[in-house]
Design a protein around this motif. Structure first.
Motif, PDB file in Angstrom:
ATOM      1  N   ALA A  45       0.528  -2.351  -3.591  1.00 47.34           N
ATOM      2  CA  ALA A  45       0.828  -1.308  -2.619  1.00 47.34           C
ATOM      3  C   ALA A  45       1.129  -1.893  -1.242  1.00 47.34           C
ATOM      4  O   ALA A  45       2.080  -1.483  -0.559  1.00 47.34           O
ATOM      5  CB  ALA A  45      -0.347  -0.331  -2.535  1.00 47.34           C
ATOM      6  N   LYS A  46       0.293  -2.876  -0.887  1.00 53.64           N
ATOM      7  CA  LYS A  46       0.478  -3.485   0.417  1.00 53.64           C
ATOM      8  C   LYS A  46       1.811  -4.240   0.479  1.00 53.64           C
ATOM      9  O   LYS A  46       2.566  -4.105   1.447  1.00 53.64           O
ATOM     10  CB  LYS A  46      -0.671  -4.448   0.709  1.00 53.64           C
ATOM     11  N   LEU A  47       2.091  -5.023  -0.562  1.00 51.11           N
ATOM     12  CA  LEU A  47       3.333  -5.787  -0.578  1.00 51.11           C
ATOM     13  C   LEU A  47       4.546  -4.871  -0.608  1.00 51.11           C
ATOM     14  O   LEU A  47       5.571  -5.166   0.015  1.00 51.11           O
ATOM     15  CB  LEU A  47       3.359  -6.725  -1.780  1.00 51.11           C
ATOM     16  N   SER A  48       4.429  -3.746  -1.329  1.00 44.33           N
ATOM     17  CA  SER A  48       5.550  -2.798  -1.393  1.00 44.33           C
ATOM     18  C   SER A  48       5.830  -2.209  -0.023  1.00 44.33           C
ATOM     19  O   SER A  48       6.990  -2.083   0.396  1.00 44.33           O
ATOM     20  CB  SER A  48       5.244  -1.685  -2.400  1.00 44.33           C
ATOM     21  N   ALA A  49       4.724  -1.863   0.699  1.00 41.52           N
ATOM     22  CA  ALA A  49       4.885  -1.316   2.049  1.00 41.52           C
ATOM     23  C   ALA A  49       5.490  -2.364   2.985  1.00 41.52           C
ATOM     24  O   ALA A  49       6.372  -2.058   3.797  1.00 41.52           O
ATOM     25  CB  ALA A  49       3.535  -0.835   2.578  1.00 41.52           C
ATOM     26  N   VAL A  50       4.984  -3.569   2.838  1.00 39.30           N
ATOM     27  CA  VAL A  50       5.511  -4.660   3.668  1.00 39.30           C
ATOM     28  C   VAL A  50       6.978  -4.888   3.350  1.00 39.30           C
ATOM     29  O   VAL A  50       7.804  -5.099   4.251  1.00 39.30           O
ATOM     30  CB  VAL A  50       4.700  -5.949   3.437  1.00 39.30           C
ATOM     31  N   LYS A  51       7.327  -4.781   2.072  1.00 42.37           N
ATOM     32  CA  LYS A  51       8.716  -4.999   1.672  1.00 42.37           C
ATOM     33  C   LYS A  51       9.632  -3.947   2.300  1.00 42.37           C
ATOM     34  O   LYS A  51      10.714  -4.279   2.821  1.00 42.37           O
ATOM     35  CB  LYS A  51       8.823  -4.959   0.157  1.00 42.37           C
ATOM     36  N   VAL A  52       9.164  -2.678   2.249  1.00 43.13           N
ATOM     37  CA  VAL A  52       9.966  -1.598   2.831  1.00 43.13           C
ATOM     38  C   VAL A  52      10.121  -1.801   4.336  1.00 43.13           C
ATOM     39  O   VAL A  52      11.224  -1.718   4.886  1.00 43.13           O
ATOM     40  CB  VAL A  52       9.326  -0.227   2.527  1.00 43.13           C
ATOM     41  N   ALA A  53       8.961  -2.085   5.000  1.00 43.61           N
ATOM     42  CA  ALA A  53       9.001  -2.269   6.452  1.00 43.61           C
ATOM     43  C   ALA A  53       9.874  -3.468   6.817  1.00 43.61           C
ATOM     44  O   ALA A  53      10.670  -3.398   7.760  1.00 43.61           O
ATOM     45  CB  ALA A  53       7.582  -2.467   6.981  1.00 43.61           C
ATOM     46  N   PHE A  54       9.723  -4.526   6.027  1.00 37.72           N
ATOM     47  CA  PHE A  54      10.534  -5.716   6.294  1.00 37.72           C
ATOM     48  C   PHE A  54      12.012  -5.408   6.120  1.00 37.72           C
ATOM     49  O   PHE A  54      12.848  -5.811   6.934  1.00 37.72           O
ATOM     50  CB  PHE A  54      10.116  -6.859   5.357  1.00 37.72           C
ATOM     51  N   GLY A  55      12.332  -4.639   5.086  1.00 33.88           N
ATOM     52  CA  GLY A  55      13.729  -4.296   4.846  1.00 33.88           C
ATOM     53  C   GLY A  55      14.309  -3.465   5.968  1.00 33.88           C
ATOM     54  O   GLY A  55      15.440  -3.707   6.413  1.00 33.88           O
ATOM     55  N   GLN A  56      13.501  -2.486   6.422  1.00 35.22           N
ATOM     56  CA  GLN A  56      13.992  -1.610   7.496  1.00 35.22           C
ATOM     57  C   GLN A  56      14.200  -2.401   8.791  1.00 35.22           C
ATOM     58  O   GLN A  56      15.250  -2.289   9.427  1.00 35.22           O
ATOM     59  CB  GLN A  56      12.981  -0.481   7.720  1.00 35.22           C
ATOM     60  N   GLU A  57      13.170  -3.158   9.155  1.00 37.31           N
ATOM     61  CA  GLU A  57      13.253  -3.899  10.413  1.00 37.31           C
ATOM     62  C   GLU A  57      14.338  -4.979  10.352  1.00 37.31           C
ATOM     63  O   GLU A  57      15.043  -5.219  11.327  1.00 37.31           O
ATOM     64  CB  GLU A  57      11.904  -4.527  10.749  1.00 37.31           C
ATOM     65  N   GLU A 103      13.447 -11.810  -1.819  1.00 39.38           N
ATOM     66  CA  GLU A 103      13.326 -12.130  -3.250  1.00 39.38           C
ATOM     67  C   GLU A 103      11.915 -12.566  -3.607  1.00 39.38           C
ATOM     68  O   GLU A 103      11.407 -12.242  -4.688  1.00 39.38           O
ATOM     69  CB  GLU A 103      14.333 -13.212  -3.620  1.00 39.38           C
ATOM     70  N   LYS A 104      11.272 -13.313  -2.699  1.00 45.11           N
ATOM     71  CA  LYS A 104       9.884 -13.710  -2.949  1.00 45.11           C
ATOM     72  C   LYS A 104       8.979 -12.495  -3.028  1.00 45.11           C
ATOM     73  O   LYS A 104       8.103 -12.406  -3.902  1.00 45.11           O
ATOM     74  CB  LYS A 104       9.396 -14.643  -1.834  1.00 45.11           C
ATOM     75  N   LEU A 105       9.186 -11.568  -2.092  1.00 45.76           N
ATOM     76  CA  LEU A 105       8.384 -10.350  -2.126  1.00 45.76           C
ATOM     77  C   LEU A 105       8.592  -9.597  -3.428  1.00 45.76           C
ATOM     78  O   LEU A 105       7.649  -9.116  -4.063  1.00 45.76           O
ATOM     79  CB  LEU A 105       8.747  -9.461  -0.931  1.00 45.76           C
ATOM     80  N   THR A 106       9.870  -9.494  -3.811  1.00 44.30           N
ATOM     81  CA  THR A 106      10.183  -8.778  -5.063  1.00 44.30           C
ATOM     82  C   THR A 106       9.522  -9.458  -6.254  1.00 44.30           C
ATOM     83  O   THR A 106       8.926  -8.792  -7.120  1.00 44.30           O
ATOM     84  CB  THR A 106      11.708  -8.736  -5.272  1.00 44.30           C
TER      85      THR A 106
END
Length: 858
Positions: free
Chosen positions: A279-291, A487-490
Motif C-alpha cells: 500500500a505504501k509503495l503504491s501510494a509512493v508510486k502514484v505520488a512519484f508519478g504525479q510529481e 520500474e523498480k517500484l513496479t
C-alpha cells in the motif's frame, strides 16, 4: 666431489650455497639454516655456490696448502694481544699448552678458517675486557711455495684455499656411534650429501613454520565469515587464494548510492508487513508519478525550445504592431489625435464596440450609425457625417489585414505565455518532490537531480513571466533515472505481491543477501587484501619448499656410494686400523642403507653381526675415528696440512704410542700440526720423530700474569732436558742481574724461591736424563741394552745430587745448609746453576764414553 659439483649446477641456489658451506665447514649451524631458508624462499638473495675451488679433493693438480702461523689475535677468547704462533711448513709441529693456557683459542680460529666438523662453537670475547674492538686475527699460510695471508674475522666469507687444511677433533672424523653399539663410516662426499639431506628436512620444516605462522595471522572474520556462502561476497571470501582478483574485490565492495538505497528498501520490504508495504509503495508510486509528471512538464515548458518559441511569438507580435502602426500613421496622418491604431487606442475602440453592441445600440452592429440620429458612444454627442465616415474608416483599419495580423500575433504570444504559466509550481512542489524521492524512495542522487531541475525550471519560468531571457541554462529532466526508479517500484510491488516461496520473493532475498555480502566485504576490505597477500606468500613458500625435497639428494647419495668406497679406500681403512692396533679382530667397512642413505658400517671381518660398539672401548672408538680420518685422505690428490686437536682423548699408553708413530709417519709427506695438553703424548711424538730422523717444531702456549695465549717457540720448561733447562734458568738470571740484589726483600725473596724451585727441577730432570738411555720419561719401555751406561754413577755423583737437593730443599728447617730465599744473592743462584751444568756435562761425557763390559771367558 667433482660429480657433486656437476650435479649441483642444476640445483636451486640455496642447495648450491649449502653445498659450498658444507664442503668448507663440514656442517651447518643454526645461522646457516636461517640464511639458507631465506635463500630458499627468495632465490635472488646474494649467495656463493659451490665451485671447483671449494672442493677438498681437487680435480686439478693444485699446490698443497700448509699453515705458517696465526698472529695478532684481537678479542679472541682471552688470548694475549700481539702474540703469534708458528707452524713448520713440512713435517711435525707440536703445540703444547696446559689446560686453560689459551691453546684452544688458536685452534678455534683454525676451525673457523679450515675444514672442520666442529664449527658450531662460537668464539667468545674476553669477558673481562671492556674493548669493543671487533674480533680478528691474521692467518699466514703457504700455497705451494708461495706465502699468503688472510685477515680472519668471525663474519668473514669463507676462504677459498684454507679449507683444504683438514682438522681432526672429536667431531672431525666420519665415525659415530649409533644406538651405542654400531659404528658407521661415510666418506666425505657422502657426508656432504647426508648433511644436505638433513638440511632439506630442516629447511622444509622452517618453511612450514613460516607457512603456519602466516596462517595464524588470518582473522576470525575471514576464518568464520558471518556471510551466506552462496552470495557473491560469500563465494569470494570462501574462495580466497593467491589467485584472487583485487580488481574483482574492488568492484564488489564499491557499492553505489543506488545499491545502498536498494539494500535498505529490500530490507524494509522483506522484514515488514507485506500488505502495508504494498500500500505504501503504491501510494509512493502514484505520488512519484504525479510529481515527476509535473516536473517533466515544468522542465519542458521552460526548455530552451519553448523559451525560443515564446520569444519568437513576442518578436512577431512586436513586428506586427510596428507594421500596423505604420499603416495607421499613413491612414490617419490627418487625424486630430495621435497614435490612432495603437494598442491603447485599439483597446478603446474595442471597448466602444462592446458598449455599442450590447448597451447603446444592440439592434445595430458597431460602427454602423446614422448621421444626426445616432450619438457617439464615447462623447454621447450627435454624430456628424464626418464622424460617421471617420468611424467607418477606423473599422476598415481594424478589420484590415495588418491589424488582423497584429491581433493574431498577439494571441499567439499570449497563448505561448499562458502555456508556460499553466505549468507553474510553487515551492511546496519542490519540497514534496524531494521528500518522496529522498525519503520514501531513499534515492538521494535522483532527489538531488530532480530538485535541481525543479529549482532551475521555476527560476526560468519567473524570468519568462517577467519578459526576461532566463540566464540560468535549462536542466534536463532525468527521464532515464526516473524510468528506472519507476520500474523498480513496479517490480518491488509485484515481488511483494507474491508469497514467500514465489520466484519474486526468492529473487528479492537473493538480491538482498548479495548486497549485504558485498557490504561485509567492504567492512573487512583491509583484512581481505592482507589475506590475499598472505595466500600469495604461502603459495610462494610452498613452491620454494618443493626445492627442499630430499629425493634428488638421496638418489645421488646412493649412486655415489658404490663409486666412492673403492677397494683402495677399504684397503686404506684396513691398513690404518692395523697400524693403530685397534682391537683383537680385523675391522672393515661394509655398505648398508638407512632411510635411503648409504652408510658404511665398521664391523668385524669374521663376525659382521656383532655389535662393534659393545666390544670396542672408548679409546678404540677414538682410534677408529683416526683411522677413518686418515683413510679419507687417500681420496685427496694433494697433501695439504692436517691439524689434530688433542687426538689422545680417552687413549691409553699403548694406543698413544701407535697414534704417535702414525702421525710422525704422516708427517713425512705433509704438514702435521698437533695441539696437545698431554705431556706424555708430546714425549711420545718427540721420541718417534727422533727415531725416524724427523725434526720437530715446538710451540708452547702458556699463561703469563693470569693472561692466557702467550707463545714461546720452545718446549715448556718441564719438558726440557736438564742442560737446556739450566741454560734457560741462566738466561733468566742474566736478565735480572743488574737489579736482583737491589730488589726489596719481599720481591727478591719471591723471585729467589722461583729460581730455587726451577734449579731443583733441573737436578730432577738431570737424574731423569741420566736414566733416559734405559728408561725414557713417560715411557714404559726399558732399553736393557743400554743399562751399562748407568754404571758410570759413583759415590761422588750421589753425594753431589744429595747435597744440591739439600741446598735447594723446600724444607729449610731440616737442612742447615739449605739456601734461604731472603738471603741468597744473585751470585749464589748463578753458582747453583753452574754446579748443575758441570755435573750434567760431566755425566753426559762419561755416559758417552761408557762401553759394554767385557764378557767372561768362563
Amino acid at each position: 666431489m667433482l660429480e657433486i659439483l656437476r650435479w649441483s649446477q642444476n640445483r636451486p641456489n640455496w642447495q648450491r650455497d649449502a653445498l659450498r658451506r658444507i664442503v668448507q665447514y663440514g656442517s651447518l649451524g643454526a645461522k646457516d639454516i636461517e640464511q639458507l631458508t631465506n635463500l630458499c624462499v627468495d632465490s635472488s638473495l646474494p649467495h656463493a655456490p659451490l665451485s671447483e675451488a671449494h672442493i677438498s679433493g681437487r680435480a686439478s693438480e693444485e699446490a698443497s696448502i700448509s699453515l705458517k702461523g696465526i698472529s695478532r689475535p684481537v678479542n679472541v677468547n682471552a688470548l694475549a694481544p700481539g702474540q703469534s704462533i708458528s707452524f713448520q711448513r713440512e713435517g711435525m709441529t707440536i703445540v703444547y699448552g696446559d689446560n686453560g693456557s689459551g691453546k684452544s683459542g688458536y685452534v678455534r680460529i683454525l676451525k673457523y678458517a679450515c675444514r672442520s666438523r666442529d664449527k658450531n662453537q662460537k668464539i667468545l670475547r674476553d669477558i673481562e675486557s671492556r674493548s669493543d674492538e671487533p674480533q680478528s686475527a691474521d692467518i699466514e699460510f703457504f700455497c705451494g711455495s708461495d706465502e699468503r695471508s688472510w685477515g680472519w674475522t668471525p663474519d668473514s666469507p669463507s676462504h677459498s684455499e684454507l679449507p683444504f687444511v683438514s682438522i681432526f677433533d672429536s667431531r672431525s672424523a666420519s665415525t659415530h656411534v649409533e644406538k651405542t653399539n654400531e659404528l658407521a663410516y661415510s666418506p666425505l662426499p657422502m657426508q656432504v650429501l647426508e648433511t644436505l639431506r638433513d638440511a632439506c628436512d630442516l629447511i622444509a620444516e622452517e618453511v612450514n613454520k613460516k607457512i603456519k605462522s602466516i596462517n595464524t595471522q588470518t582473522p576470525d572474520a575471514l576464518l568464520n565469515p558471518k556471510i551466506n556462502a552462496n552470495t557473491v561476497g560469500g563465494k569470494f571470501i570462501n574462495g580466497l587464494s593467491e589467485k584472487s582478483d583485487i580488481a574483482k574485490l574492488e568492484a564488489l565492495i564499491n557499492l553505489t548510492p543506488d545499491d545502498e538505497a536498494e539494500m535498505k528498501s529490500l530490507a524494509a520490504d522483506l522484514e515488514g508487513d507485506s500488505a502495508k508495504a504494498i500500500a505504501k509503495l503504491s501510494a509512493v508510486k502514484v505520488a512519484f508519478g504525479q510529481e515527476a509528471k509535473k516536473l517533466k512538464e515544468l522542465v519542458e515548458v521552460t526548455s530552451e525550445e519553448k523559451v525560443q518559441e515564446l520569444a519568437s511569438a513576442r518578436e512577431d507580435h512586436t513586428k506586427k504592431v510596428e507594421i500596423a502602426k505604420t499603416a495607421s500613421d499613413r491612414l490617419f496622418s490627418a487625424a486630430p489625435l495621435p497614435n490612432i491604431g495603437s494598442e491603447l487606442w485599439r483597446e478603446l475602440w474595442e471597448a466602444a464596440r462592446r458598449y455599442s453592441d450590447h448597451a447603446a445600440y444592440p439592434d445595430k452592429t458597431f460602427p454602423e450609425a446614422t448621421a444626426d440620429h445616432d450619438l457617439c458612444v464615447l462623447c454621447q454627442q450627435p454624430l456628424s457625417e464626418e464622424a460617421v465616415e471617420r468611424r467607418n474608416t477606423f473599422e476598415q483599419f481594424v478589420k484590415g489585414e495588418t491589424k488582423a495580423a497584429e491581433a493574431k500575433a498577439k494571441r499567439r504570444a499570449e497563448d505561448a505565455l499562458r502555456s508556460i504559466e499553466s505549468k507553474q509550481q510553487n515551492h511546496d512542489f519542490v519540497r514534496e518532490l524531494t521528500r518522496i524521492i529522498g525519503l520514501e524512495l531513499d534515492d538521494p542522487e535522483l532527489s538531488m537531480s530532480m530538485r535541481r531541475a525543479a529549482v532551475v525550471a521555476r527560476w526560468r519560468l519567473r524570468a519568462i513571466r517577467r519578459g526576461h531571457v532566463p540566464r540560468l541554462p535549462s536542466v534536463p529532466f532525468p527521464a532515464e533515472n526516473a524510468k528506472v526508479t519507476w520500474e523498480k517500484l513496479t517490480r518491488r510491488i509485484e515481488q511483494l505481491k507474491g508469497d514467500e516461496a514465489s520466484p519474486q520473493r526468492k529473487e528479492m532475498r537473493a538480491r538482498l543477501e548479495d548486497l549485504r555480502s558485498r557490504k561485509y566485504l567492504k567492512n573487512f576490505e583491509s583484512d581481505i587484501r592482507l589475506e590475499i597477500e598472505r595466500r600469495r606468500r604461502i603459495a610462494a613458500l610452498k613452491e620454494s619448499g618443493k626445492t627442499a625435497a630430499k629425493r634428488a639428494v638421496t638418489e645421488l647419495n646412493k649412486s655415489l656410494s658404490d663409486k666412492l668406497v673403492t677397494d683402495a679406500l677399504r684397503g686404506r681403512f684396513a691398513r690404518e686400523v692395523q697400524k693403530l692396533d685397534i682391537g683383537c679382530m680385523p675391522l672393515e667397512l661394509q655398505k648398508s642403507d638407512r632411510n635411503a642413505v648409504s652408510l658404511f658400517r665398521v664391523c668385524f671381518v669374521e663376525r659382521p653381526k656383532e655389535p662393534v660398539g659393545d666390544v670396542l672401548s672408548e679409546g678404540e672408538h677414538r682410534c677408529v675415528a683416526l683411522a677413518a680420518f686418515l683413510a679419507e685422505l687417500v681420496t685427496s690428490r694433494e697433501y695439504s696440512g692436517i691439524v689434530f686437536d688433542d687426538p689422545m682423548s680417552s687413549l691409553d699408553h699403548l694406543h698413544r704410542r701407535s697414534v704417535a708413530r702414525r702421525l710422525v709417519e704422516e708427517a713425512e709427506h705433509r704438514q702435521v700440526v698437533v695441539f696437545t695438553h698431554d705431556l706424555a703424548f708430546m714425549f711420545e711424538l718427540k721420541r718417534e720423530a727422533e727415531a725416524q730422523g724427523q725434526s720437530v717444531h715446538y710451540q708452547h702456549v702458556h699463561r703469563r700474569q693470569k693472561q692466557p695465549g702467550h707463545v714461546k717457540g720452545d718446549l715448556p720448561l718441564k719438558a726440557k732436558p736438564g742442560l737446556e733447562l739450566a741454560n734457560a734458568i741462566r738466561g733468566e738470571l742474566k736478565a735480572v742481574k743488574s737489579e736482583f740484589d737491589s730488589f726489596p726483600e719481599a720481591r727478591r725473596s719471591i723471585m729467589a724461591k722461583g729460581f730455587i724451585e726451577q734449579i731443583r727441577e733441573g737436578w730432577d730432570q738431570g737424574v731423569a736424563d741420566f736414566i733416559m738411555p734405559v728408561l725414557g720419561r713417560f715411557d714404559n719401555r726399558i732399553a736393557t741394552g743400554s743399562i751399562f751406561k748407568l754404571a758410570v754413577l759413583n759415590d761422588v755423583d750421589v753425594s753431589t745430587v744429595i747435597a744440591a737437593r739439600k741446598r735447594l730443599s723446600e724444607e729449610l728447617h731440616l737442612y742447615s745448609e739449605a739456601l734461604n730465599p731472603s738471603d741468597v744473592s744473585h751470585a749464589g743462584l748463578v753458582a747453583e746453576v753452574a754446579a748443575l751444568e758441570d755435573w750434567l756435562r760431566d755425566m753426559k761425557e762419561r755416559q758417552g764414553k761408557a762401553s759394554l763390559p767385557a764378557r767372561s771367558s768362563a
